[in-house]
Design a protein around this motif. Structure first.
Motif, PDB file in Angstrom:
ATOM      1  N   PHE A  52       0.848  -1.188   0.000  1.00  0.00           N
ATOM      2  CA  PHE A  52       0.000   0.000   0.000  1.00  0.00           C
ATOM      3  C   PHE A  52       0.883   1.238   0.000  1.00  0.00           C
ATOM      4  O   PHE A  52       1.850   1.329   0.776  1.00  0.00           O
ATOM      5  CB  PHE A  52      -0.912  -0.009   1.227  1.00  0.00           C
ATOM      6  CG  PHE A  52      -1.806  -1.213   1.284  1.00  0.00           C
ATOM      7  CD1 PHE A  52      -3.076  -1.185   0.739  1.00  0.00           C
ATOM      8  CD2 PHE A  52      -1.363  -2.394   1.867  1.00  0.00           C
ATOM      9  CE1 PHE A  52      -3.894  -2.304   0.775  1.00  0.00           C
ATOM     10  CE2 PHE A  52      -2.168  -3.507   1.910  1.00  0.00           C
ATOM     11  CZ  PHE A  52      -3.440  -3.472   1.358  1.00  0.00           C
ATOM     12  N   TRP A  92       1.132   5.475   0.024  1.00  0.00           N
ATOM     13  CA  TRP A  92       0.590   6.832   0.175  1.00  0.00           C
ATOM     14  C   TRP A  92       1.571   7.797  -0.471  1.00  0.00           C
ATOM     15  O   TRP A  92       2.777   7.741  -0.222  1.00  0.00           O
ATOM     16  CB  TRP A  92       0.462   7.213   1.651  1.00  0.00           C
ATOM     17  CG  TRP A  92      -0.613   6.490   2.385  1.00  0.00           C
ATOM     18  CD1 TRP A  92      -1.357   5.433   1.976  1.00  0.00           C
ATOM     19  CD2 TRP A  92      -1.052   6.804   3.709  1.00  0.00           C
ATOM     20  NE1 TRP A  92      -2.240   5.060   2.943  1.00  0.00           N
ATOM     21  CE2 TRP A  92      -2.073   5.878   4.030  1.00  0.00           C
ATOM     22  CE3 TRP A  92      -0.703   7.756   4.662  1.00  0.00           C
ATOM     23  CZ2 TRP A  92      -2.734   5.884   5.250  1.00  0.00           C
ATOM     24  CZ3 TRP A  92      -1.348   7.769   5.874  1.00  0.00           C
ATOM     25  CH2 TRP A  92      -2.364   6.845   6.166  1.00  0.00           C
ATOM     26  N   ARG A  93       1.060   8.709  -1.256  1.00  0.00           N
ATOM     27  CA  ARG A  93       1.875   9.776  -1.847  1.00  0.00           C
ATOM     28  C   ARG A  93       1.434  11.096  -1.227  1.00  0.00           C
ATOM     29  O   ARG A  93       0.253  11.441  -1.279  1.00  0.00           O
ATOM     30  CB  ARG A  93       1.700   9.814  -3.367  1.00  0.00           C
ATOM     31  CG  ARG A  93       2.109   8.516  -4.061  1.00  0.00           C
ATOM     32  CD  ARG A  93       1.882   8.614  -5.569  1.00  0.00           C
ATOM     33  NE  ARG A  93       2.725   9.668  -6.138  1.00  0.00           N
ATOM     34  CZ  ARG A  93       3.986   9.488  -6.516  1.00  0.00           C
ATOM     35  NH1 ARG A  93       4.546   8.295  -6.388  1.00  0.00           N
ATOM     36  NH2 ARG A  93       4.682  10.467  -7.031  1.00  0.00           N
ATOM     37  N   LEU A  94       2.383  11.827  -0.675  1.00  0.00           N
ATOM     38  CA  LEU A  94       2.073  13.081   0.007  1.00  0.00           C
ATOM     39  C   LEU A  94       2.890  14.214  -0.622  1.00  0.00           C
ATOM     40  O   LEU A  94       3.995  14.532  -0.177  1.00  0.00           O
ATOM     41  CB  LEU A  94       2.418  12.972   1.508  1.00  0.00           C
ATOM     42  CG  LEU A  94       1.835  11.768   2.260  1.00  0.00           C
ATOM     43  CD1 LEU A  94       2.399  11.705   3.674  1.00  0.00           C
ATOM     44  CD2 LEU A  94       0.315  11.863   2.288  1.00  0.00           C
ATOM     45  N   THR A  98      -0.612  13.021   9.094  1.00  0.00           N
ATOM     46  CA  THR A  98      -0.508  11.643   8.602  1.00  0.00           C
ATOM     47  C   THR A  98      -0.641  10.644   9.741  1.00  0.00           C
ATOM     48  O   THR A  98      -1.346   9.630   9.631  1.00  0.00           O
ATOM     49  CB  THR A  98       0.833  11.440   7.880  1.00  0.00           C
ATOM     50  OG1 THR A  98       0.927  12.374   6.791  1.00  0.00           O
ATOM     51  CG2 THR A  98       0.965  10.029   7.337  1.00  0.00           C
ATOM     52  N   LEU A 120      -4.259  10.361  10.806  1.00  0.00           N
ATOM     53  CA  LEU A 120      -5.037   9.503   9.919  1.00  0.00           C
ATOM     54  C   LEU A 120      -4.794   8.022  10.234  1.00  0.00           C
ATOM     55  O   LEU A 120      -5.716   7.209  10.221  1.00  0.00           O
ATOM     56  CB  LEU A 120      -4.663   9.785   8.464  1.00  0.00           C
ATOM     57  CG  LEU A 120      -5.171  11.104   7.869  1.00  0.00           C
ATOM     58  CD1 LEU A 120      -4.590  11.309   6.482  1.00  0.00           C
ATOM     59  CD2 LEU A 120      -6.699  11.120   7.827  1.00  0.00           C
ATOM     60  N   PRO A 177      -5.241   2.197   7.172  1.00  0.00           N
ATOM     61  CA  PRO A 177      -4.487   2.821   6.072  1.00  0.00           C
ATOM     62  C   PRO A 177      -4.732   2.148   4.728  1.00  0.00           C
ATOM     63  O   PRO A 177      -4.448   2.744   3.686  1.00  0.00           O
ATOM     64  CB  PRO A 177      -3.025   2.667   6.505  1.00  0.00           C
ATOM     65  CG  PRO A 177      -3.021   1.551   7.488  1.00  0.00           C
ATOM     66  CD  PRO A 177      -4.340   1.622   8.195  1.00  0.00           C
ATOM     67  N   ARG A 178      -5.276   0.938   4.720  1.00  0.00           N
ATOM     68  CA  ARG A 178      -5.546   0.254   3.463  1.00  0.00           C
ATOM     69  C   ARG A 178      -6.702   0.876   2.696  1.00  0.00           C
ATOM     70  O   ARG A 178      -6.951   0.519   1.532  1.00  0.00           O
ATOM     71  CB  ARG A 178      -5.830  -1.229   3.728  1.00  0.00           C
ATOM     72  CG  ARG A 178      -4.613  -1.998   4.204  1.00  0.00           C
ATOM     73  CD  ARG A 178      -4.966  -3.413   4.608  1.00  0.00           C
ATOM     74  NE  ARG A 178      -5.815  -3.438   5.797  1.00  0.00           N
ATOM     75  CZ  ARG A 178      -6.254  -4.543   6.383  1.00  0.00           C
ATOM     76  NH1 ARG A 178      -5.924  -5.725   5.884  1.00  0.00           N
ATOM     77  NH2 ARG A 178      -7.013  -4.487   7.460  1.00  0.00           N
ATOM     78  N   ALA A 179      -7.426   1.779   3.343  1.00  0.00           N
ATOM     79  CA  ALA A 179      -8.521   2.458   2.651  1.00  0.00           C
ATOM     80  C   ALA A 179      -7.994   3.468   1.641  1.00  0.00           C
ATOM     81  O   ALA A 179      -8.759   4.002   0.831  1.00  0.00           O
ATOM     82  CB  ALA A 179      -9.427   3.150   3.662  1.00  0.00           C
ATOM     83  N   TYR A 180      -6.699   3.746   1.691  1.00  0.00           N
ATOM     84  CA  TYR A 180      -6.091   4.685   0.751  1.00  0.00           C
ATOM     85  C   TYR A 180      -5.619   3.935  -0.495  1.00  0.00           C
ATOM     86  O   TYR A 180      -5.821   2.725  -0.622  1.00  0.00           O
ATOM     87  CB  TYR A 180      -4.943   5.419   1.427  1.00  0.00           C
ATOM     88  CG  TYR A 180      -5.423   6.379   2.491  1.00  0.00           C
ATOM     89  CD1 TYR A 180      -5.558   7.726   2.223  1.00  0.00           C
ATOM     90  CD2 TYR A 180      -5.767   5.911   3.765  1.00  0.00           C
ATOM     91  CE1 TYR A 180      -6.025   8.602   3.196  1.00  0.00           C
ATOM     92  CE2 TYR A 180      -6.230   6.772   4.744  1.00  0.00           C
ATOM     93  CZ  TYR A 180      -6.357   8.125   4.454  1.00  0.00           C
ATOM     94  OH  TYR A 180      -6.810   8.985   5.408  1.00  0.00           O
ATOM     95  N   VAL A 181      -4.969   4.638  -1.383  1.00  0.00           N
ATOM     96  CA  VAL A 181      -4.553   4.054  -2.662  1.00  0.00           C
ATOM     97  C   VAL A 181      -3.683   2.828  -2.427  1.00  0.00           C
ATOM     98  O   VAL A 181      -2.766   2.838  -1.620  1.00  0.00           O
ATOM     99  CB  VAL A 181      -3.783   5.096  -3.502  1.00  0.00           C
ATOM    100  CG1 VAL A 181      -3.263   4.472  -4.790  1.00  0.00           C
ATOM    101  CG2 VAL A 181      -4.685   6.279  -3.811  1.00  0.00           C
ATOM    102  N   GLU A 182      -3.970   1.774  -3.148  1.00  0.00           N
ATOM    103  CA  GLU A 182      -3.226   0.522  -3.019  1.00  0.00           C
ATOM    104  C   GLU A 182      -2.409   0.272  -4.279  1.00  0.00           C
ATOM    105  O   GLU A 182      -2.860   0.537  -5.387  1.00  0.00           O
ATOM    106  CB  GLU A 182      -4.186  -0.650  -2.819  1.00  0.00           C
ATOM    107  CG  GLU A 182      -3.487  -1.997  -2.806  1.00  0.00           C
ATOM    108  CD  GLU A 182      -4.477  -3.149  -2.804  1.00  0.00           C
ATOM    109  OE1 GLU A 182      -4.057  -4.264  -3.110  1.00  0.00           O
ATOM    110  OE2 GLU A 182      -5.658  -2.915  -2.514  1.00  0.00           O
TER     111      GLU A 182
END
Length: 588
Positions: free
Chosen positions: A554, A556-558, A572, A575, A581-586
């Motif tokens: 997984f 995350w891009r910030l 971050t 959150l 955290p898997r609810a974000y982009v995978e």
């Protein structure tokens, strides 16, 4: 009838074969890698014969030694070539290296016979094993008259590396030209290679100055070979006012300092000290743009704590050139408005400030973090200086020091009574391929001791390392200073370090979801973006495979939006505390 010692084949020598190909098309270039060898050049494979490196080296050495002092070198060469084929060794590069290690005789007459034997192998050999053995011997025995023969053989596939090894001690420029002609086919370098092949010196200079100066278009070894092939140091010294030549020299010199290779190419460039001096003397003539300033600062940084420090400098010369380049590179005034230019200008300011703050006479043990020019993406490395000298390029070589996150943020360099092994550097290609550098750190009374060095799978030929003893109080103070020095970090990298620190304090933020913390740093190609990765089971959704043992990564891009790193990191971590955290982009 043929004499019993004559070669058992009617095939022409590999030299005659290569010369014939060249003479038929004198203006043409060989295909990438060189012309294919004739079918008769390689010994038949033997399925049941498998040599380890040491066994092959011993077999080749034992085969060659009896022939070195033979009274009839021509006959000896023919018999030796048959004997080499009978060993079962099939790798020509291994044969070259084994022959290269053979100690030539000291007595002049015997040495002359050994040289004649090697020349017969090179000029009349019909197999790659025989020719490679001769090339290995000529790497120790060769003379200028051998250069034309070696250049011709360099046109053949399978002999390029061996020819390079034999030719470089005699004529570095010729060796580099052969290397480039045999390997480079990209459009950007094709014009220069054509000029080198035609030996058109005026065209060589013009093609050199028209080369693109994008970092990724020129690898460190290609930069060194180009500089050697064109005689760059002499060209610039003779004509420092030539339009574009000074800029090309700065570009090639800076590329040679890059760590993105298996060797520190700058230390392999024999004219480095000369070229550094000429560049520094005329650097004030360069355009005052971000490209030129960044490259000059790259050179200053490498002189300060990189492989360039290790060049054979006359007393005080390195320090003087470092000051000149640092002063010339200094950025003042408004930064460019485009993102890349702004990023590089910030790097120039930050790195120049870091270099000016470094002590002129550092303590015995010093830690510095080196960040490369963002225009030439590279690793961020931790440099260890002992008595002012950079440890990793001198003691290891195939790769840079490990990251500050690995060595400093983790507390790996802190000393305790219990010995702890620490990895200081890893090979550019990974530890499993070409090795790493390890040391055991322990506290012993009023000292910190570095001992029991280990270099798995790499650094052959590097010096043995002694046991170092440092004053414990000074060592602890230096480690603490380096751990708390964030002046080298730009905002996105600072954000990543703060997120990683938060997860070290609260690992359950990810472990409660069955996840494992991954890589937390900045994007290599987009340094203003912080990346946070986790690995673990996929998020349970309808239609998804949730089989036990299946994992995903997984990501995350910030992107940096101007918010202070402390605020971005805290958001971050919040959150992570509030949801999966898997609810974000995978990314699978």
């Amino acid at each position: 009838m043929s004499a019993p010692y004559e070669r058992p084949t009617l095939a022409p020598s590999l030299y005659a074969y290569a010369k014939g190909l060249r003479d038929r098309d004198p203006d043409g270039l060989p295909p990438r890698g060189g012309h294919p060898l004739p079918d008769t050049a390689r010994p038949p494979s033997r399925r049941n014969t498998a040599f380890r490196h040491r066994e092959a080296r011993a077999a080749v050495t034992d085969t060659l030694l009896p022939f070195l002092d033979a009274p009839d070198p021509a006959r000896a060469a023919a018999e030796a070539e048959c004997a080499l084929a009978a060993t079962g060794v099939v790798r020509e590069q291994g044969t070259f290296l084994a022959a290269m290690a053979v100690e030539p005789p000291d007595e002049p007459a015997a040495r002359a016979r050994a040289r004649s034997f090697a020349r017969h192998l090179v000029r009349t050999g019909t197999t790659v094993l025989g020719v490679a053995a001769g090339l290995g011997l000529l790497s120790r025995l060769g003379e200028p008259e051998d250069v034309p023969y070696l250049r011709v053989l360099g046109l053949l596939d399978g002999l390029g590396n061996s020819v390079d090894g034999a030719l470089a001690p005699l004529d570095r420029s010729a060796a580099a030209a052969v290397w480039l002609i045999g390997r480079i086919r990209g459009d950007e370098l094709r014009g220069l290679v054509d000029a080198l092949a035609a030996d058109d010196r005026a065209a060589v200079r013009d093609r050199l100055t028209s080369l693109p100066t994008r970092a990724r278009g020129m690898g460190p070894e290609i930069a060194r070979r180009t500089a050697e092939a064109v005689g760059l140091a002499g060209l610039l010294r003779a004509d420092p006012d030539h339009p574009g030549l000074l800029a090309s020299a700065v570009h090639l010199l800076a590329r040679m300092t890059s760590s993105r290779d298996y060797h520190a190419e700058i230390t392999r460039y024999a004219d480095a000290v000369d070229l550094y001096g000429t560049v520094a003397a005329h650097a004030h003539r360069l355009p005052r743009d971000v490209d030129q300033r960044a490259r000059l600062l790259t050179l200053a940084l490498d002189l300060h704590s990189g492989p360039s420090y290790l060049l054979p400098w006359p007393p005080g010369r390195r320090e003087a050139l470092h000051r000149t380049l640092l002063d010339t590179a200094a950025w003042s005034g408004k930064a460019p408005t485009d993102p890349d230019g702004r990023r590089r200008a910030e790097w120039i300011r930050r790195t120049a400030r870091q270099l000016r703050a470094a002590p002129a006479d550092p303590h015995r043990f010093r830690i510095e973090v080196a960040v490369a020019d963002p225009g030439d993406p590279d690793v961020v490395e931790t440099r260890i200086l002992i008595d002012g000298r950079p440890l990793v390029p001198e003691a290891f070589g195939p790769g840079p020091g490990d990251s500050p996150e690995r060595l400093l943020d983790s507390g790996a360099l802190r000393a305790a009574p219990e010995p702890r092994e620490v990895r200081l550097a890893e090979a550019y290609c990974t530890e499993g391929c070409c090795g790493a550098l390890y040391v055991t750190v322990r506290r012993e009374g009023g000292h910190v001791v570095w001992s029991d060095w280990r270099r798995p799978s790499g650094a052959a030929g590097r010096p043995d390392l002694p046991t170092y003893r440092f004053d414990a109080a000074a060592y602890d103070a230096e480690v603490a200073r380096a751990e708390h020095d964030h002046g080298w970090a730009w905002p996105a990298r600072r954000t990543a370090r703060l997120i990683a620190a938060g997860l070290r304090d609260q690992p359950d933020l990810v472990t409660r979801w069955g996840l494992q913390e991954g890589w937390i740093s900045t994007d290599f190609h987009e340094p203003d973006t912080t990346l946070v990765t986790f690995t673990g089971p996929p998020l349970g959704r309808p239609g998804r495979n949730t089989a036990e043992g299946e994992t995903r990564q997984f990501l995350w891009r910030l992107p940096d939006d101007g918010t202070p790193p402390e605020v971005r990191a805290a958001e971050t971590l919040r959150l992570l505390a509030e949801g999966d955290p898997r609810a974000y982009v995978e990314r699978s």
